[in-house]
Design a protein around this motif. Structure first.
Motif, PDB file in Angstrom:
ATOM      1  N   ALA A  49     -34.677  -9.803 -50.478  1.00  0.00           N
ATOM      2  CA  ALA A  49     -33.975  -9.970 -51.756  1.00  0.00           C
ATOM      3  C   ALA A  49     -34.952 -10.481 -52.799  1.00  0.00           C
ATOM      4  O   ALA A  49     -35.950 -11.120 -52.465  1.00  0.00           O
ATOM      5  CB  ALA A  49     -32.813 -10.946 -51.612  1.00  0.00           C
ATOM      6  N   THR A  50     -34.653 -10.200 -54.073  1.00  0.00           N
ATOM      7  CA  THR A  50     -35.488 -10.665 -55.165  1.00  0.00           C
ATOM      8  C   THR A  50     -34.617 -11.066 -56.346  1.00  0.00           C
ATOM      9  O   THR A  50     -33.491 -10.567 -56.508  1.00  0.00           O
ATOM     10  CB  THR A  50     -36.495  -9.581 -55.594  1.00  0.00           C
ATOM     11  OG1 THR A  50     -37.315 -10.062 -56.656  1.00  0.00           O
ATOM     12  CG2 THR A  50     -35.794  -8.328 -56.078  1.00  0.00           C
ATOM     13  N   ILE A  51     -35.133 -11.979 -57.160  1.00  0.00           N
ATOM     14  CA  ILE A  51     -34.403 -12.447 -58.327  1.00  0.00           C
ATOM     15  C   ILE A  51     -35.367 -12.630 -59.490  1.00  0.00           C
ATOM     16  O   ILE A  51     -36.481 -13.136 -59.304  1.00  0.00           O
ATOM     17  CB  ILE A  51     -33.646 -13.756 -58.016  1.00  0.00           C
ATOM     18  CG1 ILE A  51     -32.749 -14.157 -59.185  1.00  0.00           C
ATOM     19  CG2 ILE A  51     -34.602 -14.888 -57.644  1.00  0.00           C
ATOM     20  CD1 ILE A  51     -31.733 -15.243 -58.824  1.00  0.00           C
ATOM     21  N   ASN A  52     -34.958 -12.196 -60.655  1.00  0.00           N
ATOM     22  CA  ASN A  52     -35.729 -12.421 -61.870  1.00  0.00           C
ATOM     23  C   ASN A  52     -35.535 -13.868 -62.300  1.00  0.00           C
ATOM     24  O   ASN A  52     -34.402 -14.316 -62.461  1.00  0.00           O
ATOM     25  CB  ASN A  52     -35.271 -11.462 -62.961  1.00  0.00           C
ATOM     26  CG  ASN A  52     -36.064 -11.646 -64.229  1.00  0.00           C
ATOM     27  OD1 ASN A  52     -35.677 -12.403 -65.110  1.00  0.00           O
ATOM     28  ND2 ASN A  52     -37.191 -10.976 -64.317  1.00  0.00           N
ATOM     29  N   TRP A  53     -36.649 -14.574 -62.452  1.00  0.00           N
ATOM     30  CA  TRP A  53     -36.561 -16.017 -62.619  1.00  0.00           C
ATOM     31  C   TRP A  53     -35.828 -16.414 -63.895  1.00  0.00           C
ATOM     32  O   TRP A  53     -35.039 -17.347 -63.901  1.00  0.00           O
ATOM     33  CB  TRP A  53     -37.961 -16.611 -62.612  1.00  0.00           C
ATOM     34  CG  TRP A  53     -37.980 -18.106 -62.519  1.00  0.00           C
ATOM     35  CD1 TRP A  53     -38.427 -18.976 -63.462  1.00  0.00           C
ATOM     36  CD2 TRP A  53     -37.523 -18.906 -61.422  1.00  0.00           C
ATOM     37  NE1 TRP A  53     -38.267 -20.264 -63.016  1.00  0.00           N
ATOM     38  CE2 TRP A  53     -37.718 -20.246 -61.772  1.00  0.00           C
ATOM     39  CE3 TRP A  53     -36.959 -18.604 -60.186  1.00  0.00           C
ATOM     40  CZ2 TRP A  53     -37.383 -21.298 -60.920  1.00  0.00           C
ATOM     41  CZ3 TRP A  53     -36.622 -19.651 -59.345  1.00  0.00           C
ATOM     42  CH2 TRP A  53     -36.825 -20.973 -59.709  1.00  0.00           C
ATOM     43  N   SER A  54     -36.080 -15.728 -64.994  1.00  0.00           N
ATOM     44  CA  SER A  54     -35.467 -16.138 -66.264  1.00  0.00           C
ATOM     45  C   SER A  54     -34.065 -15.559 -66.441  1.00  0.00           C
ATOM     46  O   SER A  54     -33.142 -16.277 -66.817  1.00  0.00           O
ATOM     47  CB  SER A  54     -36.346 -15.717 -67.441  1.00  0.00           C
ATOM     48  OG  SER A  54     -36.515 -14.314 -67.441  1.00  0.00           O
ATOM     49  N   GLY A  55     -33.893 -14.256 -66.130  1.00  0.00           N
ATOM     50  CA  GLY A  55     -32.611 -13.618 -66.390  1.00  0.00           C
ATOM     51  C   GLY A  55     -31.606 -13.712 -65.274  1.00  0.00           C
ATOM     52  O   GLY A  55     -30.401 -13.595 -65.507  1.00  0.00           O
ATOM     53  N   GLY A  56     -32.076 -13.903 -64.053  1.00  0.00           N
ATOM     54  CA  GLY A  56     -31.172 -14.032 -62.925  1.00  0.00           C
ATOM     55  C   GLY A  56     -30.740 -12.734 -62.281  1.00  0.00           C
ATOM     56  O   GLY A  56     -29.921 -12.758 -61.350  1.00  0.00           O
ATOM     57  N   SER A  57     -31.260 -11.596 -62.741  1.00  0.00           N
ATOM     58  CA  SER A  57     -30.908 -10.327 -62.090  1.00  0.00           C
ATOM     59  C   SER A  57     -31.388 -10.343 -60.652  1.00  0.00           C
ATOM     60  O   SER A  57     -32.393 -10.976 -60.327  1.00  0.00           O
ATOM     61  CB  SER A  57     -31.537  -9.156 -62.839  1.00  0.00           C
ATOM     62  OG  SER A  57     -31.045  -9.074 -64.153  1.00  0.00           O
ATOM     63  N   THR A  58     -30.665  -9.613 -59.794  1.00  0.00           N
ATOM     64  CA  THR A  58     -30.979  -9.615 -58.371  1.00  0.00           C
ATOM     65  C   THR A  58     -31.025  -8.205 -57.804  1.00  0.00           C
ATOM     66  O   THR A  58     -30.457  -7.259 -58.384  1.00  0.00           O
ATOM     67  CB  THR A  58     -29.953 -10.433 -57.578  1.00  0.00           C
ATOM     68  OG1 THR A  58     -28.652  -9.856 -57.776  1.00  0.00           O
ATOM     69  CG2 THR A  58     -29.928 -11.876 -58.029  1.00  0.00           C
TER      70      THR A  58
END
Length: 124
Positions: A49-58
């Motif tokens: 799994a991955t997450i965009n640190w600023s926007g929170g998209s996953t």
């Protein structure tokens, strides 16, 4: 440099849940993306799994989509992985990773920093 420390692994029965956490320290302002990978004995380290640190998209691997949830707490520099409905095939060492570029990264080579790993064992 960024240091990553995972915690929360352990032994659980099939169908159970575990929550992994990863705390980042150091130059955390340089983090754009964080992710979780896992490596079973004799196999390659695979994306989870991955997450965009600023926007929170996953984004999730197909094998865990709908069962695992990645989240982050920017104030605590922490990324978590809530794992539900665990299966024996989820048994692996789970690694936290951080990247200085990208948006949602699924390749190992796209990450710059890695934690030491935490063991997750799911019994049948």
């Amino acid at each position: 440099q960024v240091q990553l420390v995972e915690s929360g692994g352990g032994l659980v029965q099939a169908g159970g849940s575990l929550r992994l956490s990863c705390v980042a320290s150091g130059r955390t302002f340089s983090i754009y993306v964080m992710g979780w990978f896992r490596q079973a004995p004799g196999k390659e380290r695979d994306f989870v799994a991955t997450i965009n640190w600023s926007g929170g998209s996953t984004y999730y691997a197909d094998s865990v989509n709908g069962r695992f949830v990645i989240s982050r707490d920017i104030a605590k520099n922490t990324v978590s992985l809530q794992m539900n409905s665990l299966k024996p095939e989820d048994t692996a060492v789970y690694y936290c990773a951080a990247a200085r570029r990208g948006y949602l990264n699924i390749k190992r080579d796209d990450y710059d920093y890695w934690g030491q790993g935490t063991q997750v064992t799911v019994s049948s």
